[in-house]
Motif scaffolding. Structure first.
Motif, PDB file in Angstrom:
ATOM      1  N   PHE A 102       0.901  -1.171   0.128  1.00 19.32           N
ATOM      2  CA  PHE A 102      -0.128   0.013   0.009  1.00 19.32           C
ATOM      3  C   PHE A 102       0.627   1.215   0.019  1.00 19.32           C
ATOM      4  O   PHE A 102       1.800   1.287   0.855  1.00 19.32           O
ATOM      5  CB  PHE A 102      -0.740   0.065   1.388  1.00 19.32           C
ATOM      6  N   LYS A 103       0.425   2.193  -0.960  1.00 19.59           N
ATOM      7  CA  LYS A 103       1.154   3.525  -0.933  1.00 19.59           C
ATOM      8  C   LYS A 103       0.005   4.561  -0.884  1.00 19.59           C
ATOM      9  O   LYS A 103      -0.689   4.626  -1.981  1.00 19.59           O
ATOM     10  CB  LYS A 103       2.096   3.669  -2.015  1.00 19.59           C
ATOM     11  N   ILE A 104      -0.136   5.226   0.089  1.00 16.66           N
ATOM     12  CA  ILE A 104      -1.117   6.237   0.122  1.00 16.66           C
ATOM     13  C   ILE A 104      -0.777   7.530  -0.346  1.00 16.66           C
ATOM     14  O   ILE A 104       0.443   8.118  -0.253  1.00 16.66           O
ATOM     15  CB  ILE A 104      -1.338   6.490   1.561  1.00 16.66           C
ATOM     16  N   LYS A 105      -1.616   8.006  -1.492  1.00 15.72           N
ATOM     17  CA  LYS A 105      -1.023   9.136  -2.355  1.00 15.72           C
ATOM     18  C   LYS A 105      -1.559  10.258  -1.555  1.00 15.72           C
ATOM     19  O   LYS A 105      -0.965  11.490  -1.785  1.00 15.72           O
ATOM     20  CB  LYS A 105      -1.461   9.022  -3.758  1.00 15.72           C
ATOM     21  N   GLU A 106      -2.809  10.292  -1.269  1.00 12.30           N
ATOM     22  CA  GLU A 106      -3.521  11.365  -0.560  1.00 12.30           C
ATOM     23  C   GLU A 106      -4.551  11.151   0.405  1.00 12.30           C
ATOM     24  O   GLU A 106      -5.459  10.138  -0.159  1.00 12.30           O
ATOM     25  CB  GLU A 106      -4.147  12.405  -1.614  1.00 12.30           C
ATOM     26  N   VAL A 107      -4.824  11.810   1.384  1.00 14.89           N
ATOM     27  CA  VAL A 107      -6.021  11.619   2.353  1.00 14.89           C
ATOM     28  C   VAL A 107      -6.630  12.869   2.391  1.00 14.89           C
ATOM     29  O   VAL A 107      -6.308  13.976   2.706  1.00 14.89           O
ATOM     30  CB  VAL A 107      -5.537  11.429   3.812  1.00 14.89           C
ATOM     31  N   LYS A 108      -7.928  12.757   1.844  1.00 18.63           N
ATOM     32  CA  LYS A 108      -8.825  13.838   1.591  1.00 18.63           C
ATOM     33  C   LYS A 108      -9.881  13.850   2.832  1.00 18.63           C
ATOM     34  O   LYS A 108     -10.441  13.041   3.236  1.00 18.63           O
ATOM     35  CB  LYS A 108      -9.596  13.647   0.391  1.00 18.63           C
ATOM     36  N   LEU A 109      -9.858  15.041   3.549  1.00 18.41           N
ATOM     37  CA  LEU A 109     -10.608  15.262   4.735  1.00 18.41           C
ATOM     38  C   LEU A 109     -11.383  16.357   4.685  1.00 18.41           C
ATOM     39  O   LEU A 109     -11.123  17.624   5.169  1.00 18.41           O
ATOM     40  CB  LEU A 109      -9.618  15.691   5.884  1.00 18.41           C
ATOM     41  N   PRO A 110     -12.431  16.524   3.765  1.00 19.91           N
ATOM     42  CA  PRO A 110     -13.560  17.781   3.413  1.00 19.91           C
ATOM     43  C   PRO A 110     -13.864  18.078   4.851  1.00 19.91           C
ATOM     44  O   PRO A 110     -14.452  17.638   5.785  1.00 19.91           O
ATOM     45  CB  PRO A 110     -14.373  16.974   2.596  1.00 19.91           C
ATOM     46  N   GLY A 111     -13.911  19.616   4.821  1.00 18.27           N
ATOM     47  CA  GLY A 111     -14.294  20.568   6.013  1.00 18.27           C
ATOM     48  C   GLY A 111     -13.635  20.297   7.323  1.00 18.27           C
ATOM     49  O   GLY A 111     -14.119  20.726   8.237  1.00 18.27           O
ATOM     50  N   LEU A 112     -12.583  19.462   7.368  1.00 17.66           N
ATOM     51  CA  LEU A 112     -11.730  19.308   8.578  1.00 17.66           C
ATOM     52  C   LEU A 112     -10.969  20.615   8.842  1.00 17.66           C
ATOM     53  O   LEU A 112     -10.264  21.137   7.896  1.00 17.66           O
ATOM     54  CB  LEU A 112     -10.854  18.177   8.752  1.00 17.66           C
ATOM     55  N   ASP A 113     -10.799  20.970  10.072  1.00 14.23           N
ATOM     56  CA  ASP A 113     -10.083  22.168  10.524  1.00 14.23           C
ATOM     57  C   ASP A 113      -8.412  21.734   9.753  1.00 14.23           C
ATOM     58  O   ASP A 113      -7.954  20.721  10.253  1.00 14.23           O
ATOM     59  CB  ASP A 113      -9.911  22.219  12.125  1.00 14.23           C
ATOM     60  N   PRO A 114      -7.888  22.827   9.362  1.00 14.91           N
ATOM     61  CA  PRO A 114      -6.517  22.539   8.764  1.00 14.91           C
ATOM     62  C   PRO A 114      -5.515  22.092   9.820  1.00 14.91           C
ATOM     63  O   PRO A 114      -4.502  21.488   9.601  1.00 14.91           O
ATOM     64  CB  PRO A 114      -6.440  23.889   8.155  1.00 14.91           C
ATOM     65  N   GLU A 115      -5.838  22.823  11.234  1.00 11.10           N
ATOM     66  CA  GLU A 115      -4.895  22.356  12.017  1.00 11.10           C
ATOM     67  C   GLU A 115      -4.997  20.938  12.424  1.00 11.10           C
ATOM     68  O   GLU A 115      -3.883  20.428  13.349  1.00 11.10           O
ATOM     69  CB  GLU A 115      -5.251  23.289  13.397  1.00 11.10           C
ATOM     70  N   LYS A 116      -5.968  20.084  12.202  1.00 14.03           N
ATOM     71  CA  LYS A 116      -6.114  18.826  12.763  1.00 14.03           C
ATOM     72  C   LYS A 116      -5.635  17.905  11.425  1.00 14.03           C
ATOM     73  O   LYS A 116      -5.700  16.630  11.748  1.00 14.03           O
ATOM     74  CB  LYS A 116      -7.445  18.361  13.227  1.00 14.03           C
ATOM     75  N   THR A 117      -5.538  18.481  10.151  1.00 13.99           N
ATOM     76  CA  THR A 117      -5.701  17.612   9.236  1.00 13.99           C
ATOM     77  C   THR A 117      -4.490  16.804   9.212  1.00 13.99           C
ATOM     78  O   THR A 117      -4.366  15.488   8.706  1.00 13.99           O
ATOM     79  CB  THR A 117      -5.424  18.471   8.009  1.00 13.99           C
ATOM     80  N   SER A 118      -3.078  17.187   9.490  1.00 14.11           N
ATOM     81  CA  SER A 118      -1.915  16.359   9.638  1.00 14.11           C
ATOM     82  C   SER A 118      -2.055  15.341  10.527  1.00 14.11           C
ATOM     83  O   SER A 118      -1.527  14.121  10.325  1.00 14.11           O
ATOM     84  CB  SER A 118      -0.728  17.448   9.918  1.00 14.11           C
ATOM     85  N   GLN A 119      -2.604  15.712  11.806  1.00 13.30           N
ATOM     86  CA  GLN A 119      -2.887  14.535  12.633  1.00 13.30           C
ATOM     87  C   GLN A 119      -3.633  13.554  12.058  1.00 13.30           C
ATOM     88  O   GLN A 119      -3.236  12.177  12.329  1.00 13.30           O
ATOM     89  CB  GLN A 119      -3.295  14.990  14.066  1.00 13.30           C
ATOM     90  N   VAL A 120      -4.843  13.681  11.422  1.00 16.80           N
ATOM     91  CA  VAL A 120      -5.691  12.779  11.139  1.00 16.80           C
ATOM     92  C   VAL A 120      -4.951  11.859  10.059  1.00 16.80           C
ATOM     93  O   VAL A 120      -5.065  10.662   9.738  1.00 16.80           O
ATOM     94  CB  VAL A 120      -7.047  13.281  10.820  1.00 16.80           C
ATOM     95  N   ASP A 121      -4.425  12.757   8.996  1.00 14.61           N
ATOM     96  CA  ASP A 121      -3.625  12.087   7.881  1.00 14.61           C
ATOM     97  C   ASP A 121      -2.670  10.916   8.384  1.00 14.61           C
ATOM     98  O   ASP A 121      -2.868  10.025   8.022  1.00 14.61           O
ATOM     99  CB  ASP A 121      -2.868  13.152   7.131  1.00 14.61           C
ATOM    100  N   GLN A 122      -1.938  11.347   9.473  1.00 15.84           N
ATOM    101  CA  GLN A 122      -0.852  10.392  10.068  1.00 15.84           C
ATOM    102  C   GLN A 122      -1.569   9.214  10.508  1.00 15.84           C
ATOM    103  O   GLN A 122      -1.109   7.996  10.525  1.00 15.84           O
ATOM    104  CB  GLN A 122      -0.042  10.902  10.982  1.00 15.84           C
ATOM    105  N   ALA A 123      -2.855   9.378  11.285  1.00  8.84           N
ATOM    106  CA  ALA A 123      -3.536   8.338  11.882  1.00  8.84           C
ATOM    107  C   ALA A 123      -3.888   7.201  10.908  1.00  8.84           C
ATOM    108  O   ALA A 123      -3.678   6.087  11.015  1.00  8.84           O
ATOM    109  CB  ALA A 123      -4.709   8.888  12.616  1.00  8.84           C
ATOM    110  N   VAL A 124      -4.665   7.682   9.756  1.00  3.50           N
ATOM    111  CA  VAL A 124      -4.964   7.105   8.675  1.00  3.50           C
ATOM    112  C   VAL A 124      -3.931   6.083   8.265  1.00  3.50           C
ATOM    113  O   VAL A 124      -4.084   5.038   7.966  1.00  3.50           O
ATOM    114  CB  VAL A 124      -5.628   7.892   7.697  1.00  3.50           C
ATOM    115  N   ARG A 125      -2.835   6.734   8.131  1.00  8.24           N
ATOM    116  CA  ARG A 125      -1.515   6.151   7.278  1.00  8.24           C
ATOM    117  C   ARG A 125      -1.191   5.091   8.363  1.00  8.24           C
ATOM    118  O   ARG A 125      -0.560   3.874   7.802  1.00  8.24           O
ATOM    119  CB  ARG A 125      -0.372   7.062   6.911  1.00  8.24           C
ATOM    120  N   SER A 126      -1.182   5.047   9.571  1.00  6.59           N
ATOM    121  CA  SER A 126      -0.634   4.313  10.470  1.00  6.59           C
ATOM    122  C   SER A 126      -1.566   2.898  10.532  1.00  6.59           C
ATOM    123  O   SER A 126      -1.219   1.856  10.704  1.00  6.59           O
ATOM    124  CB  SER A 126      -0.963   4.752  11.767  1.00  6.59           C
ATOM    125  N   PHE A 127      -2.899   3.176  10.124  1.00  2.00           N
ATOM    126  CA  PHE A 127      -3.886   2.051  10.108  1.00  2.00           C
ATOM    127  C   PHE A 127      -3.700   1.221   8.737  1.00  2.00           C
ATOM    128  O   PHE A 127      -3.875   0.154   8.517  1.00  2.00           O
ATOM    129  CB  PHE A 127      -5.411   2.414   9.882  1.00  2.00           C
TER     130      PHE A 127
END
Length: 333
Positions: A102-127
């Motif tokens: 698996f190579k994750i190219k992009e995690v799209k998070l519509p409407g999410l606060d930009p300050e939280k985007t990076s944290q959620v992005d990393q969490a998705v990649r960890s799963f």
């Protein structure tokens, strides 16, 4: 000689069992558990839906998107779409596909606060780390491939299903295509083979639907349906037929008590958004989204436009009104 008589049958039995077990392992394909699937960790839970294929290059490199919902430990649900590139190994013997690397190219998070985007992005990649693998039925994957890559007989259908909305108890009477009717021997009754609920009919008469709680009848499948306390006499014969043993109790003790649910009929793909009363919504902190809280449906509202977003069968649909019309919107998230 006695020991020989015992030993040979025993060896033969062991040989047969060994061959049978090997055959079973060969013939039974790896389980495709269906979709959605989920992964859990100390960080929380990730639910991810069936891949929507963008390209399957040389039937080796797979590019696809998956809708997901991430619920951090002690936090609120976050929804989005992940774009992935992976390698595949096809096993024609059991018609399965192993998706790996698996190579994750992009995690799209519509409407999410930009300050939280990076944290959620990393969490998705960890799963979904690079060594994550998933087994998918070959036929299921082929059906998801775009028309330009799939065999000529395969078409990708992104048309929205018929979406019903109800604020009171309701069920979907789902017939897979046109009704397939079969007669029940030695009776004046028949049943609809391709119905998701027990559905009987009297030859030349009414249709009888068992909702799991009570019996309803209607002259046509589209309804309206009304409670019925007395079933046709020949239904007693059906109840005593071993083939219908699981229906014996509801047939012999029919109930028409209570207010019947609304019956939505469809012979095409359909969904029901079922609310417990009028819709209630709750803000998702750090986003411009609200989520419906008194339904099991994955239904969200994007507050700047008041547009509804509904997740069904791993695909997102959008509407300006719950009554529709709904449009496919996964690529636009």
């Amino acid at each position: 000689m006695t020991s020989m008589k015992i030993t040979l049958p025993l060896l033969f039995a062991i040989t047969v069992l060994t061959i049978t077990n090997l055959a079973a392992k060969t013939l039974n394909p790896p389980a495709d558990p269906g979709w959605p699937r989920q992964r859990t960790s100390e960080q929380g839970r990730l639910v991810y839906y069936q891949p929507q294929v963008d390209a399957w290059t040389n039937f080796k490199e797979l590019s696809f998107r998956m809708a997901f919902s991430l619920t951090p430990k002690g936090g609120k649900e976050i929804v989005g779409v992940v774009e992935v590139q992976a390698q595949t190994d096809v096993n024609m013997d059991d018609r399965s596909v192993l998706i790996r690397d698996f190579k994750i190219k992009e995690v799209k998070l519509p409407g999410l606060d930009p300050e939280k985007t990076s944290q959620v992005d990393q969490a998705v990649r960890s799963f979904l780390p690079p060594d994550h693998t998933a087994v998918m039925a070959l036929d299921r994957l082929v059906a998801s491939v775009e028309k330009t890559q799939a065999p000529a007989t395969v078409q990708v259908q992104n048309d929205p299903p018929k979406i019903f909305v109800s604020y009171t108890p309701a069920i979907l009477l789902d017939i897979d295509g046109e009704p397939t009717r079969a007669e029940i021997a030695d009776t004046n009754m028949g049943f609809v083979v391709n119905s998701n609920f027990p559905l009987f009919f009297e030859k030349g008469g009414e249709n009888y639907l068992f909702t799991g709680q009570q019996w309803l009848k209607s002259p046509i499948l589209e309804g309206p349906w009304a409670p019925v306390a007395n079933l046709p006499k020949d239904m007693t014969k059906v109840a005593n037929d071993p083939q219908w043993a699981q229906m014996k109790k509801p047939i012999l003790s029919p109930s028409a008590k209570g207010k019947p649910p609304t019956i939505f009929y469809s012979n095409k793909p359909a969904e029901v958004i079922l609310f417990q009363g009028q819709p209630n919504y709750a803000n998702i902190p750090g986003t411009q989204l609200t989520v419906a809280t008194n339904t099991d449906a994955d239904l969200f509202v994007y507050t700047p436009t008041q547009a509804y977003y509904y997740l069904a069968a791993g695909r997102w649909f959008k509407a300006s009104d719950l009554k529709g019309p709904w449009t496919y919107t996964t690529p636009d998230l």
